[in-house]
Write an enzyme that holds these catalytic residues in place. Structure first.
Site, PDB file in Angstrom:
ATOM      1  N   THR A 295       0.813  -1.217   0.000  1.00 58.39           N
ATOM      2  CA  THR A 295       0.000   0.000   0.000  1.00 58.39           C
ATOM      3  C   THR A 295       0.846   1.266   0.000  1.00 58.39           C
ATOM      4  O   THR A 295       1.974   1.274   0.515  1.00 58.39           O
ATOM      5  CB  THR A 295      -0.915   0.006   1.257  1.00 58.39           C
ATOM      6  OG1 THR A 295      -1.468   1.312   1.429  1.00 58.39           O
ATOM      7  CG2 THR A 295      -0.146  -0.326   2.522  1.00 58.39           C
TER       8      THR A 295
ATOM      9  N   TYR B  76      -1.664   0.263  10.290  1.00 61.20           N
ATOM     10  CA  TYR B  76      -1.960  -0.436   9.033  1.00 61.20           C
ATOM     11  C   TYR B  76      -0.737  -0.413   8.116  1.00 61.20           C
ATOM     12  O   TYR B  76      -0.282  -1.446   7.606  1.00 61.20           O
ATOM     13  CB  TYR B  76      -3.175   0.212   8.343  1.00 61.20           C
ATOM     14  CG  TYR B  76      -3.388  -0.251   6.914  1.00 61.20           C
ATOM     15  CD1 TYR B  76      -3.877  -1.522   6.636  1.00 61.20           C
ATOM     16  CD2 TYR B  76      -3.091   0.588   5.841  1.00 61.20           C
ATOM     17  CE1 TYR B  76      -4.060  -1.949   5.328  1.00 61.20           C
ATOM     18  CE2 TYR B  76      -3.274   0.173   4.532  1.00 61.20           C
ATOM     19  CZ  TYR B  76      -3.755  -1.098   4.281  1.00 61.20           C
ATOM     20  OH  TYR B  76      -3.934  -1.521   2.978  1.00 61.20           O
TER      21      TYR B  76
HETATM   22  N1  LIG Z   1      -8.788  -0.932  -1.179  1.00 61.71           N
HETATM   23  C1  LIG Z   1      -7.681  -0.199  -1.300  1.00 61.71           C
HETATM   24  O1  LIG Z   1      -7.739   0.991  -1.722  1.00 61.71           O
HETATM   25  C2  LIG Z   1      -6.343  -0.788  -0.967  1.00 61.71           C
HETATM   26  C3  LIG Z   1      -5.220   0.036  -1.091  1.00 61.71           C
HETATM   27  C4  LIG Z   1      -3.963  -0.505  -0.811  1.00 61.71           C
HETATM   28  C5  LIG Z   1      -3.818  -1.835  -0.441  1.00 61.71           C
HETATM   29  N2  LIG Z   1      -4.909  -2.611  -0.311  1.00 61.71           N
HETATM   30  C6  LIG Z   1      -4.705  -4.020   0.092  1.00 61.71           C
HETATM   31  O2  LIG Z   1      -5.351  -4.872  -0.837  1.00 61.71           O
HETATM   32  C7  LIG Z   1      -5.817  -6.059  -0.188  1.00 61.71           C
HETATM   33  C8  LIG Z   1      -7.270  -6.276  -0.540  1.00 61.71           C
HETATM   34  O3  LIG Z   1      -8.031  -5.148  -0.096  1.00 61.71           O
HETATM   35  P1  LIG Z   1      -9.576  -4.983  -0.430  1.00 61.71           P
HETATM   36  O4  LIG Z   1      -9.849  -3.544  -0.569  1.00 61.71           O
HETATM   37  O5  LIG Z   1      -9.956  -5.914  -1.528  1.00 61.71           O
HETATM   38  O6  LIG Z   1     -10.225  -5.465   0.939  1.00 61.71           O
HETATM   39  P2  LIG Z   1     -11.375  -6.519   1.221  1.00 61.71           P
HETATM   40  O7  LIG Z   1     -11.688  -6.441   2.679  1.00 61.71           O
HETATM   41  O8  LIG Z   1     -12.497  -6.354   0.268  1.00 61.71           O
HETATM   42  O9  LIG Z   1     -10.654  -7.910   0.901  1.00 61.71           O
HETATM   43  C9  LIG Z   1      -9.869  -8.608   1.848  1.00 61.71           C
HETATM   44  C10 LIG Z   1     -10.398 -10.047   1.891  1.00 61.71           C
HETATM   45  O10 LIG Z   1      -9.577 -10.802   2.770  1.00 61.71           O
HETATM   46  C11 LIG Z   1     -10.412 -11.597   3.611  1.00 61.71           C
HETATM   47  N3  LIG Z   1      -9.641 -11.820   4.837  1.00 61.71           N
HETATM   48  C12 LIG Z   1      -9.273 -10.898   5.771  1.00 61.71           C
HETATM   49  N4  LIG Z   1      -8.522 -11.480   6.717  1.00 61.71           N
HETATM   50  C13 LIG Z   1      -8.407 -12.795   6.382  1.00 61.71           C
HETATM   51  C14 LIG Z   1      -7.742 -13.899   6.963  1.00 61.71           C
HETATM   52  N5  LIG Z   1      -7.036 -13.789   8.097  1.00 61.71           N
HETATM   53  N6  LIG Z   1      -7.837 -15.110   6.343  1.00 61.71           N
HETATM   54  C15 LIG Z   1      -8.539 -15.240   5.201  1.00 61.71           C
HETATM   55  N7  LIG Z   1      -9.188 -14.228   4.600  1.00 61.71           N
HETATM   56  C16 LIG Z   1      -9.118 -13.009   5.185  1.00 61.71           C
HETATM   57  C17 LIG Z   1     -11.686 -10.801   3.791  1.00 61.71           C
HETATM   58  O11 LIG Z   1     -12.797 -11.617   4.097  1.00 61.71           O
HETATM   59  C18 LIG Z   1     -11.832 -10.137   2.425  1.00 61.71           C
HETATM   60  O12 LIG Z   1     -12.595 -10.928   1.541  1.00 61.71           O
HETATM   61  C19 LIG Z   1      -5.565  -5.845   1.313  1.00 61.71           C
HETATM   62  O13 LIG Z   1      -4.409  -6.562   1.677  1.00 61.71           O
HETATM   63  C20 LIG Z   1      -5.334  -4.342   1.436  1.00 61.71           C
HETATM   64  O14 LIG Z   1      -4.475  -4.031   2.494  1.00 61.71           O
HETATM   65  C21 LIG Z   1      -6.183  -2.127  -0.557  1.00 61.71           C
HETATM   66  O1  LIG Z   2     -16.382   9.787   3.449  1.00 55.97           O
HETATM   67  C1  LIG Z   2     -15.245  10.159   3.105  1.00 55.97           C
HETATM   68  C2  LIG Z   2     -14.197   9.238   2.845  1.00 55.97           C
HETATM   69  C3  LIG Z   2     -12.968   9.742   2.493  1.00 55.97           C
HETATM   70  N1  LIG Z   2     -12.753  11.068   2.376  1.00 55.97           N
HETATM   71  C4  LIG Z   2     -11.438  11.572   1.965  1.00 55.97           C
HETATM   72  O2  LIG Z   2     -11.129  11.017   0.715  1.00 55.97           O
HETATM   73  C5  LIG Z   2      -9.729  10.734   0.625  1.00 55.97           C
HETATM   74  C6  LIG Z   2      -9.526   9.272   0.312  1.00 55.97           C
HETATM   75  O3  LIG Z   2      -9.917   8.517   1.444  1.00 55.97           O
HETATM   76  P1  LIG Z   2     -10.190   6.937   1.394  1.00 55.97           P
HETATM   77  O4  LIG Z   2     -10.715   6.546   2.726  1.00 55.97           O
HETATM   78  O5  LIG Z   2     -11.011   6.614   0.195  1.00 55.97           O
HETATM   79  O6  LIG Z   2      -8.760   6.316   1.132  1.00 55.97           O
HETATM   80  P2  LIG Z   2      -7.371   6.566   1.894  1.00 55.97           P
HETATM   81  O7  LIG Z   2      -6.575   7.514   1.047  1.00 55.97           O
HETATM   82  O8  LIG Z   2      -7.576   6.916   3.312  1.00 55.97           O
HETATM   83  O9  LIG Z   2      -6.716   5.121   1.910  1.00 55.97           O
HETATM   84  C7  LIG Z   2      -6.671   4.239   0.794  1.00 55.97           C
HETATM   85  O10 LIG Z   2      -5.549   4.500  -0.005  1.00 55.97           O
HETATM   86  C8  LIG Z   2      -4.320   4.490   0.687  1.00 55.97           C
HETATM   87  C9  LIG Z   2      -3.226   4.763  -0.303  1.00 55.97           C
HETATM   88  O11 LIG Z   2      -3.441   5.956  -0.991  1.00 55.97           O
HETATM   89  C10 LIG Z   2      -4.094   3.145   1.350  1.00 55.97           C
HETATM   90  O12 LIG Z   2      -3.680   2.207   0.419  1.00 55.97           O
HETATM   91  C11 LIG Z   2      -5.310   2.629   2.079  1.00 55.97           C
HETATM   92  O13 LIG Z   2      -5.183   1.243   2.299  1.00 55.97           O
HETATM   93  C12 LIG Z   2      -6.574   2.813   1.303  1.00 55.97           C
HETATM   94  O14 LIG Z   2      -7.684   2.526   2.129  1.00 55.97           O
HETATM   95  C13 LIG Z   2      -9.144  11.141   1.985  1.00 55.97           C
HETATM   96  O15 LIG Z   2      -8.641  12.429   1.867  1.00 55.97           O
HETATM   97  C14 LIG Z   2     -10.345  11.156   2.919  1.00 55.97           C
HETATM   98  O16 LIG Z   2     -10.220  12.077   3.982  1.00 55.97           O
HETATM   99  C15 LIG Z   2     -13.767  11.971   2.621  1.00 55.97           C
HETATM  100  O17 LIG Z   2     -13.561  13.186   2.528  1.00 55.97           O
HETATM  101  N2  LIG Z   2     -14.986  11.484   2.973  1.00 55.97           N
END
Ligand SMILES: NC(=O)c1ccc[n+]([C@@H]2O[C@H](COP(=O)([O-])OP(=O)(O)OC[C@H]3O[C@@H](n4cnc5c(N)ncnc54)[C@H](O)[C@@H]3O)[C@@H](O)[C@H]2O)c1
Ligand SMILES: O=c1ccn([C@@H]2O[C@H](COP(=O)(O)OP(=O)(O)O[C@H]3O[C@H](CO)[C@H](O)[C@H](O)[C@H]3O)[C@@H](O)[C@H]2O)c(=O)[nH]1
Length: 336
Positions: free
Chosen positions: A120, A144
């Protein structure tokens, strides 16, 4: 040569399910492990085995790896909510770092040599300069980010022994949904901006809170690099191919477009796509938000030949909104 089976941990979640679809579409045999703590069976194709177990259970993981003759792992499973990691850091280190340690041990015992890890932009903390390249200092500002950075370090040290090679993909802000409508974001208690805003657009919420309007950015709101989940999934398939093609090479790549969009710009674009404005409530900053995160993505583009197809912000929002509308209709039908 036939393609090896890929284990996708967290494959019933948001990003993992899109990677499953990309692998499935490209003809890779896939098996999913997910404990369904935040995932949904319905986003995994019926043809793909879904094993409901915890990746922290090393014995269960060893059995899965052996039984399915897994050749490589895409590791998405983990916990993802930054503010929750601040209030419950112990759980975040357990579910992200300790569980990854167990998975890695099972992989080594089962002779699985390639692992692609979901990292991330949170590993960079609040960077001094943007765009951020992969050599920028990693100074997470929340548990995190640390839990992910510690896993990266563990992979780096183990790879140095020659036991595995790994890819760490540092995602910026992942958004949008499968262009064919097969998956999208479901997770309970959404916190991500576009998901929250789409829920407001379809009437599931009354408004969107804008967290902070006094940041040192042109309109005062935070800037992020939003990447379409289908482009990210395609990058995973390329990264997997690179790991298998060159078992001596490991890598760390940023995943983003190198383009910054503010919170207010995202909401304006959503209004345009939706046709009606979503109500905003301007409020104070949310703890732990860096003002600006934008990826330098040269390595991903040059080393993997990644060519994004869905980078247009309107396209990202359209796909997220149409997924949200479908979810809303489904929920309404269940309640009727
Ligand atoms: N969504 C984002 O913007 C974002 C940004 C950066 C990194 N990531 C990383 O990408 C990955 C996927 O994120 P996502 O947004 O799809 O989240 P998500 O919660 O939709 O997916 C994670 C999945 O992992 C499963 N899970 C959690 N803990 C587990 C465990 N101990 N054993 C088995 N399954 C488990 C959950 O049930 C879920 O289906 C994560 O590792 C997250 O840190 C996400
Ligand atoms: O209801 C909301 C939700 C978010 N935000 C703002 O929107 C921006 C994006 O926020 P998100 O919660 O969508 O995402 P983050 O940037 O906090 O985090 C995401 O992106 C990060 C990297 O950029 C990490 O990877 C992290 O895991 C992932 O959740 C932030 O400025 C946040 O303050 C709002 O104003 N209102």
């Amino acid at each position: 040569m036939s393609k090896p089976t890929i284990l996708v941990t967290g494959g019933a979640g948001y990003i993992g399910s899109h990677a499953v679809l990309a692998l499935y579409d490209a003809g890779w045999p896939v098996v999913v492990v997910d404990n369904l703590s935040n995932g949904s069976r319905e986003v995994v194709p019926d043809e793909v085995p879904l094993i409901e177990t915890d990746i922290g259970d090393a014995a269960a993981m060893r059995a899965v790896l052996k039984e399915h003759r897994v050749g490589a792992i895409m590791h998405f499973a983990g916990s993802i909510v930054v503010p929750e990691s601040v209030t419950d850091p112990h759980f975040y280190y357990r579910n992200n770092t300790v569980a990854s340690h167990a998975l890695l041990g099972a992989a080594m015992e089962a002779g699985v040599r390639h692992l692609l890890f979901s990292s991330t932009a949170a590993t960079y903390g609040a960077p001094e300069t943007v765009p951020i390249d992969e050599d920028a200092p990693t100074r997470p500002i929340n548990p995190y980010g640390w839990s992910k950075l510690m896993t990266e370090q563990m992979l780096r040290d183990v790879a140095a022994t020659g036991a595995i090679n790994y890819g760490a993909l540092r995602y910026f802000n992942v958004a949008g949904a499968d262009p064919k409508g097969r998956s999208g974001q479901i997770g309970k208690g959404a916190t991500h901006l576009l998901k929250v805003a789409c829920e407001a657009a379809v009437g599931k919420r009354s408004h969107v809170d804008v967290f902070g309007t006094d940041y040192p950015t042109p309109d005062g709101t935070c800037i992020r690099d939003y990447i379409h989940v289908a482009d990210l999934a395609a990058a995973h398939v390329l990264a997997l191919e690179a790991l298998i093609a060159d078992p001596a090479e490991s890598f760390t790549f940023n995943c983003g477009y190198g383009r910054g969009t503010s919170v207010l710009e995202m909401l304006e674009m959503l209004d345009r796509v939706n046709g009606t404005p979503v109500k905003r409530v301007l409020g104070p900053r949310r703890a732990g938000d860096p003002p600006q995160l934008v990826a330098a993505n040269r390595r991903l583009v040059e080393r993997l030949g990644w060519q994004p197809r869905f980078a247009d912000t309107g396209t990202i929002i359209e796909s997220a909104l149409s997924w949200e509308r479908r979810l809303f209709q489904k929920e309404a039908a269940v309640c009727a």
